[in-house]
Design an enzyme around this catalytic site. Structure first.
Site, PDB file in Angstrom:
ATOM      1  N   ARG A 109       0.839  -1.161  -0.287  1.00  0.00           N
ATOM      2  CA  ARG A 109      -0.238  -0.017  -0.084  1.00  0.00           C
ATOM      3  C   ARG A 109       0.972   1.302   0.045  1.00  0.00           C
ATOM      4  NH1 ARG A 109      -5.046  -1.851   4.002  1.00  0.00           N
ATOM      5  NH2 ARG A 109      -6.472  -2.495   2.497  1.00  0.00           N
ATOM      6  N   LYS A 142     -13.862 -12.084   6.933  1.00  0.00           N
ATOM      7  CA  LYS A 142     -14.871 -10.576   7.546  1.00  0.00           C
ATOM      8  C   LYS A 142     -16.152 -11.031   6.943  1.00  0.00           C
ATOM      9  CE  LYS A 142     -11.641  -6.999   7.512  1.00  0.00           C
ATOM     10  NZ  LYS A 142     -10.767  -6.286   6.219  1.00  0.00           N
ATOM     11  N   GLY A 162      -6.784  -6.449   0.785  1.00  0.00           N
ATOM     12  CA  GLY A 162      -5.447  -6.064   1.483  1.00  0.00           C
ATOM     13  C   GLY A 162      -4.890  -7.207   1.554  1.00  0.00           C
ATOM     14  N   GLY A 194     -12.974  -4.066   1.182  1.00  0.00           N
ATOM     15  CA  GLY A 194     -14.237  -3.536   1.291  1.00  0.00           C
ATOM     16  C   GLY A 194     -14.432  -2.675   0.413  1.00  0.00           C
TER      17      GLY A 194
HETATM   18  P1  ADP Z   1      -9.243  -9.209   2.413  1.00  0.00           P
HETATM   19  O1  ADP Z   1      -8.302  -8.496   3.312  1.00  0.00           O
HETATM   20  O2  ADP Z   1      -8.438 -10.057   1.338  1.00  0.00           O
HETATM   21  O3  ADP Z   1     -10.493  -8.621   2.023  1.00  0.00           O
HETATM   22  P2  ADP Z   1     -10.148 -10.761   4.958  1.00  0.00           P
HETATM   23  O4  ADP Z   1      -9.804  -9.430   5.824  1.00  0.00           O
HETATM   24  O5  ADP Z   1     -11.403 -10.504   4.898  1.00  0.00           O
HETATM   25  O6  ADP Z   1      -9.413 -10.585   3.327  1.00  0.00           O
HETATM   26  O7  ADP Z   1      -9.471 -11.847   5.335  1.00  0.00           O
HETATM   27  C1  ADP Z   1      -8.423 -12.329   5.528  1.00  0.00           C
HETATM   28  C2  ADP Z   1      -8.022 -13.431   6.629  1.00  0.00           C
HETATM   29  O8  ADP Z   1      -8.769 -14.412   6.342  1.00  0.00           O
HETATM   30  C3  ADP Z   1      -6.605 -13.671   6.423  1.00  0.00           C
HETATM   31  O9  ADP Z   1      -5.761 -13.353   7.614  1.00  0.00           O
HETATM   32  C4  ADP Z   1      -6.732 -15.279   6.620  1.00  0.00           C
HETATM   33  O10 ADP Z   1      -6.002 -16.001   7.585  1.00  0.00           O
HETATM   34  C5  ADP Z   1      -8.044 -15.443   7.229  1.00  0.00           C
HETATM   35  N1  ADP Z   1      -8.716 -16.732   6.750  1.00  0.00           N
HETATM   36  C6  ADP Z   1      -8.948 -17.263   5.769  1.00  0.00           C
HETATM   37  N2  ADP Z   1      -9.493 -18.659   5.773  1.00  0.00           N
HETATM   38  C7  ADP Z   1      -9.657 -18.865   7.025  1.00  0.00           C
HETATM   39  C8  ADP Z   1     -10.154 -19.920   7.794  1.00  0.00           C
HETATM   40  N3  ADP Z   1     -10.341 -21.005   7.292  1.00  0.00           N
HETATM   41  N4  ADP Z   1     -10.148 -19.932   9.238  1.00  0.00           N
HETATM   42  C9  ADP Z   1      -9.627 -18.768   9.767  1.00  0.00           C
HETATM   43  N5  ADP Z   1      -9.495 -17.341   9.125  1.00  0.00           N
HETATM   44  C10 ADP Z   1      -9.191 -17.588   7.640  1.00  0.00           C
HETATM   45 MG    MG Z   2      -8.228  -7.974   5.313  1.00  0.00          MG
END
Ligand code: ADP
Ligand code: MG
Length: 405
Positions: free
Chosen positions: A40, A208, A362, A386
């Site tokens: 970023r 999330k 992210g 988001g």
């Molecule tokens: P992004 O930032 O790409 O939008 P999120 O913030 O929603 O994604 O989620 C990212 C997190 O989700 C990562 O830190 C990852 O470890 C977690 N994650 C993915 N799969 C699982 C799972 N099966 N159980 C717990 N956490 C998970």
């Molecule tokens: Mg995230």
């Protein structure tokens, strides 16, 4: 509504003017406070360089983590100031406060081509207040830093979906423009939203869950396939009657997931097998299991190999892919395979099938880099999770509207 662009501001001239920039420096830190992924920060450089080269007095606002409205040293932007100094090749001063005396003194002392970073805007509770008057009062203090002839540049794409003082309210107090990053993100994602080539595949994962379940409906209307993995999928698997044991579960959304399955049926692509672990730990044992075979008290931390293959096949067939959220806990190398498989399938689809592939989020973008994959293998890597989801879902983003004509 066209954006007012940084180019317009540069054409008007920025020499000697205070330009307040909102960037997104919400980078991951390790336990020692070292930045583990500076993506970023790198993405913010073109806008900052253009302003500095134009002779502006640049004041940057950003947040880090969730300090909840109080000064907390572990959320200081100090490591960001250091990283930014290195990357820009010039000293970046860090103010001792956000919009207080030190920030004002330092802002007044800037000369052409100087750059000042304010402390974490979320040290001030008014930043994220739901009360418009509170946000306004903070925004007024921030805008005052830009003195009489100042302007505002919105370049923190990761926060443009938030109606927050440094994103939205401050933009109403100064001439306001979209930075290069916001402009590029908005244009690219808008083309996915308005005119996706089919088959259009959306891949959702991450943690999330409650945020993201809300967008599935809007996306399922537009996409040909919605692949669901990561922390998202266990609520769906529960709705289908599987026992997910200790896996991430959003219990109050099980009914919603059941309705989504009923309504969208084959459009939704769910896991067939899983990688389970007895505990949430980097060194935990890993066992590939069927959907009904998670051992008592275990949890699933990744999709399984058969699932990785079938998700990959759907992606191989696509002409557009939007991916948000890792397929598993990729931070633990033993549970990164699913995420890696999806990312590799996207890279392959980009080159072999001329698919337009977008990574939004992210952590998803950080995963691409952490897994050593070629960032240039994708059509676009968005800095906002988001924000990118809301944009392609068709929602209005307050931080974008406020820098439009
Ligand atoms: P992004 O930032 O790409 O939008 P999120 O913030 O929603 O994604 O989620 C990212 C997190 O989700 C990562 O830190 C990852 O470890 C977690 N994650 C993915 N799969 C699982 C799972 N099966 N159980 C717990 N956490 C998970
Ligand atoms: Mg995230």
């Amino acid at each position: 509504m066209p954006l007012k662009t940084l180019q317009q501001l540069l054409d008007e001239g920025v020499r000697g003017r205070h330009i307040l920039v909102r960037s997104d420096f919400n980078v991951p830190l390790d336990d020692n406070g070292t930045i583990t992924d500076a993506g970023r920060i790198d993405a913010s450089l073109p806008t900052l360089k253009a302003l500095l080269d134009g002779g502006a007095k640049v004041i940057v606002m950003a947040h880090l983590g969730r300090p909840k409205g109080e000064f907390k040293p572990e959320f200081s932007l100090r490591p960001v100031a250091e990283s930014l100094s290195e990357r820009l090749g010039r000293f970046v001063a860090l103010a001792g406060d956000v919009s207080g005396e030190d920030a004002h003194e330092r802002a007044n002392g800037l000369t052409e081509g100087d750059i000042l970073l304010l402390e974490n805007v979320r040290f001030d509770a008014r930043e994220t207040s739901k009360d418009e008057a509170e946000r306004e009062s903070f925004a007024a203090e921030l805008a005052a830093l830009a003195a009489d002839n100042g302007a505002f540049v919105s370049d923190g794409f990761g926060v443009v979906h938030r109606k927050q003082a440094s994103v939205y309210d401050v933009a109403r107090k100064l001439p306001a423009y979209a930075g290069y990053l916001v402009e590029k993100e908005v244009n690219t994602l808008q083309s996915v939203k308005d005119d996706p080539k089919h088959p259009y595949v959306v891949v959702l994962g991450g943690s999330k869950v409650s945020d993201k379940l809300g967008v599935i409906e809007a996306l399922a209307e537009k996409a040909d396939k919605v692949i669901i993995g990561g922390g998202m999928c266990y609520t769906f698997l529960t709705a289908l009657g599987h026992n997910v044991q200790k896996s991430l579960l959003q219990e109050d959304m099980v009914d919603t997931c059941a309705q989504l399955i009923e309504r969208y049926g084959d459009k939704l692509v769910l896991p067939e097998d899983l990688a389970a672990a007895p505990e949430f730990d980097k060194n935990a044992e890993r066992k590939i299991v069927g959907l009904d075979e998670i051992p008592d008290g275990w949890m699933s931390l990744d999709i399984g190999p058969r699932t990785a293959e079938s998700f990959g096949a759907v992606i191989a067939d696509s002409k557009t892919v939007f991916w948000n959220g890792p397929m598993g806990v990729f931070e633990f190398p033993a549970f990164a395979d699913g995420t890696k498989a999806v990312a590799e399938a996207m890279i392959e689809a980009t080159s072999a099938n001329d698919s337009f592939t977008v990574v939004g989020g992210g952590d998803s973008a950080a995963a691409v880099r952490a897994l050593g994959l070629d960032e240039n293998g994708f059509s676009h890597i968005s800095t906002g999770g988001g924000a990118s989801l809301e944009l392609i879902e068709g929602k209005e983003l307050p931080g974008v509207t406020v820098v439009s004509e």
